[in-house]
Design a protein around this motif. Structure first.
Motif, short mmCIF file in Angstrom:
data_model
loop_
_atom_site.label_atom_id
_atom_site.label_comp_id
_atom_site.label_asym_id
_atom_site.label_seq_id
_atom_site.Cartn_x
_atom_site.Cartn_y
_atom_site.Cartn_z
N ALA A 59 111.88 -71.53 -33.96
CA ALA A 59 111.59 -71.59 -32.57
C ALA A 59 111.52 -70.35 -31.84
CB ALA A 59 112.22 -72.58 -31.82
N ALA A 60 112.52 -69.45 -32.18
CA ALA A 60 112.85 -68.25 -31.81
C ALA A 60 111.84 -67.37 -32.25
CB ALA A 60 114.31 -67.70 -32.10
N ARG A 61 111.50 -67.36 -33.60
CA ARG A 61 110.66 -66.67 -34.36
C ARG A 61 109.08 -66.62 -33.60
NH1 ARG A 61 109.74 -68.76 -39.75
NH2 ARG A 61 112.26 -67.92 -40.28
N ALA A 62 108.95 -67.98 -33.36
CA ALA A 62 107.42 -68.26 -32.73
C ALA A 62 107.34 -67.78 -31.53
CB ALA A 62 107.25 -69.76 -32.79
N ALA A 63 108.36 -67.64 -30.57
CA ALA A 63 108.44 -67.32 -29.50
C ALA A 63 108.48 -65.75 -29.37
CB ALA A 63 109.60 -67.65 -28.46
N GLU A 64 109.15 -65.03 -30.27
CA GLU A 64 109.01 -63.50 -30.25
C GLU A 64 107.67 -63.05 -30.80
OE1 GLU A 64 112.17 -61.94 -33.15
OE2 GLU A 64 113.48 -63.22 -32.05
N ALA A 65 107.05 -63.67 -31.97
CA ALA A 65 105.75 -63.53 -32.17
C ALA A 65 104.69 -63.50 -31.34
CB ALA A 65 105.34 -64.47 -33.51
N LEU A 66 104.78 -64.55 -30.52
CA LEU A 66 103.87 -64.80 -29.48
C LEU A 66 103.96 -63.87 -28.38
CD1 LEU A 66 104.14 -68.77 -29.16
CD2 LEU A 66 101.72 -67.39 -29.37
N HIS A 67 104.95 -63.47 -27.92
CA HIS A 67 105.25 -62.38 -26.93
C HIS A 67 104.69 -60.95 -27.63
CE1 HIS A 67 107.77 -60.51 -23.76
NE2 HIS A 67 107.85 -59.49 -24.72
N ASP A 68 104.95 -60.79 -28.66
CA ASP A 68 104.32 -59.63 -29.29
C ASP A 68 102.99 -59.56 -29.13
OD1 ASP A 68 104.11 -57.27 -30.63
OD2 ASP A 68 105.18 -57.79 -32.35
N ALA A 69 102.11 -60.53 -29.65
CA ALA A 69 100.60 -60.70 -29.51
C ALA A 69 100.19 -60.68 -27.87
CB ALA A 69 100.37 -61.95 -30.18
N ALA A 70 101.11 -61.18 -27.15
CA ALA A 70 100.62 -61.11 -25.74
C ALA A 70 100.72 -59.63 -25.17
CB ALA A 70 101.66 -62.23 -24.81
N GLN A 71 101.51 -58.86 -25.85
CA GLN A 71 101.51 -57.63 -25.67
C GLN A 71 100.31 -56.48 -25.95
OE1 GLN A 71 104.19 -56.48 -23.48
NE2 GLN A 71 104.70 -58.74 -23.66
N GLY A 72 99.43 -57.43 -26.86
CA GLY A 72 98.42 -56.78 -27.46
C GLY A 72 98.30 -56.63 -28.86
N ALA A 73 99.28 -56.87 -29.75
CA ALA A 73 99.33 -56.57 -30.94
C ALA A 73 98.49 -57.64 -32.00
CB ALA A 73 101.00 -56.71 -31.74
N SER A 74 98.09 -57.16 -33.16
CA SER A 74 97.49 -58.29 -34.02
C SER A 74 98.96 -58.72 -34.85
CB SER A 74 96.61 -57.72 -34.81
OG SER A 74 96.19 -58.61 -35.76
N VAL A 75 99.37 -60.01 -34.63
CA VAL A 75 100.48 -60.37 -35.34
C VAL A 75 100.11 -61.58 -36.25
CG1 VAL A 75 102.44 -61.79 -34.92
CG2 VAL A 75 101.77 -59.80 -33.05
N ALA A 76 100.91 -61.30 -37.59
CA ALA A 76 100.61 -62.68 -38.43
C ALA A 76 102.02 -63.16 -38.95
CB ALA A 76 100.17 -62.09 -39.89
N VAL A 77 102.27 -64.48 -38.46
CA VAL A 77 103.24 -65.16 -38.92
C VAL A 77 103.16 -65.99 -40.20
CG1 VAL A 77 104.99 -67.15 -37.92
CG2 VAL A 77 103.68 -65.67 -36.44
N VAL A 78 103.96 -65.56 -41.07
CA VAL A 78 103.87 -66.43 -42.35
C VAL A 78 104.64 -67.48 -42.63
CG1 VAL A 78 103.16 -64.05 -43.41
CG2 VAL A 78 105.55 -64.87 -43.73
N SER A 79 104.18 -68.34 -43.66
CA SER A 79 104.74 -69.59 -44.09
C SER A 79 104.83 -69.67 -45.58
CB SER A 79 104.37 -70.75 -43.59
OG SER A 79 104.83 -71.16 -42.06
N GLY A 80 105.50 -70.27 -46.40
CA GLY A 80 105.32 -70.57 -47.61
C GLY A 80 104.14 -71.73 -47.72
N GLY A 81 103.36 -71.67 -48.85
CA GLY A 81 102.59 -73.00 -49.01
C GLY A 81 101.49 -72.73 -47.98
N ASP A 82 101.46 -74.05 -47.37
CA ASP A 82 100.46 -74.30 -45.98
C ASP A 82 101.13 -74.18 -44.68
OD1 ASP A 82 97.58 -75.08 -45.28
OD2 ASP A 82 99.16 -76.24 -43.92
N PRO A 83 100.81 -73.50 -43.77
CA PRO A 83 101.76 -73.02 -42.63
C PRO A 83 101.50 -74.61 -41.79
CG PRO A 83 99.40 -72.17 -42.22
CD PRO A 83 99.50 -72.45 -43.80
#
Ligand code: SAH
Length: 258
Positions: A59-83
């Motif tokens: 949950a914390a990782r998802a929120a940080e990544a969304l915050h980063d993208a909202a600042q304008g970055a192109s962000v990739a969040v990775v999962s093993g297998g299928d996300p």
């Protein structure tokens, strides 16, 4: 600069299972987020930020990544297998559902990957060749009685069952309890496949029966496929066995549940 968040499936381990789309997204991202062991699989690129985190901090990782993208970055969040299979895609959606309005206008893309059950099935034949379902045995995110009810229902309904997260250090007894539950409904000889670390150098595949399955070693890198009454094993001289669930159930067969 408009932000963008892509949730990327890396497949079960080896680079050859990474899709071309996933590789392109990973190469283009300004920042990568994910469980450290998964990020380690992504080749390093100059200028790209990496934000590894612990497996339990979704949950914390998802929120940080969304915050980063909202600042304008192109962000990739990775999962093993299928996300989308017991992984980050749902965690991202949950954060968007409860987060600030600005997250709803972000471009969000989901890039599928080969999930563990398909990689394991492909190693051994076609155990998921007919109707099947999948369950996570982790009771961190749902109560154990729910898992028991679903195991009963799945076995009674005649589905082959792919079990993710069979065991962890914090969950030592759950796998044996699940096998015990399934044995109530399935013939003792029902084939069971253990696929460990598929697509990695330490890959191991074992075929056993539901009667003997509780004695088989499973760990966090193992995916277990429990067959049905129809699932068959073909012994092959000098080669590993093939396990398959036939394409058809004859009309005369009436399913009997215990
Ligand atoms: N999103 C992942 C699943 C995450 S849950 C996917 O789609 O595959 C983590 C569980 O997946 C592990 O406990 C194990 O059951 C299974 N798993 C992941 N990678 C695996 C692999 N290479 N071999 C066997 N099982 C694997």
């Amino acid at each position: 600069m408009t932000g963008r968040l892509t949730v990327v499936g890396l497949g079960p381990g080896d680079q050859r299972y990474l899709t071309a789309e996933a590789a392109a997204v990973l190469a283009d991202a300004h920042a990568l987020y994910g469980y450290g062991a998964y990020l380690d699989r992504v080749p390093a690129r100059a200028g790209q930020r990496r934000h590894p985190s612990d497996n339990r901090e979704e949950a914390a990782r998802a929120a940080e990544a969304l915050h980063d993208a909202a600042q304008g970055a192109s962000v990739a969040v990775v999962s093993g297998g299928d996300p989308g299979v017991f992984a980050m895609a749902a965690a991202i959606c949950e954060q968007i559902a409860s987060g600030p309005d600005s997250w709803r206008t972000l471009e969000i893309v989901f890039v599928p990957g080969i999930t563990a059950m398909l990689a394991v099935a492909a190693r051994i034949g076609a155990p998921l060749g007919h109707d099947f379902c999948t369950l996570s045995l982790s009771d961190n995110l749902k109560p154990w009685p729910v898992i028991e009810r679903r195991l009963d229902a799945a076995a009674q309904a005649g589905f082959a069952i792919a079990l993710y997260n069979p065991v962890s250090r914090a969950r030592p007894w759950q796998f044996a309890a699940a096998v015990e539950r399934l044995r109530r409904h399935l013939p003792a000889t029902t084939p069971v496949i253990f696929g460990r670390a598929v697509g990695r150098p330490d890959e191991r595949l074992t075929v056993t029966t539901i009667e003997a399955a509780a004695n088989e070693a499973a760990d966090m890198a193992t995916l277990v496929i429990v067959g049905t009454r129809e699932t068959r094993v073909i012994a092959r001289p000098g080669r590993s066995p093939l396990v398959y669930t036939p394409r058809a159930i004859p009309p005369a067969v009436v399913e009997v549940s215990a």
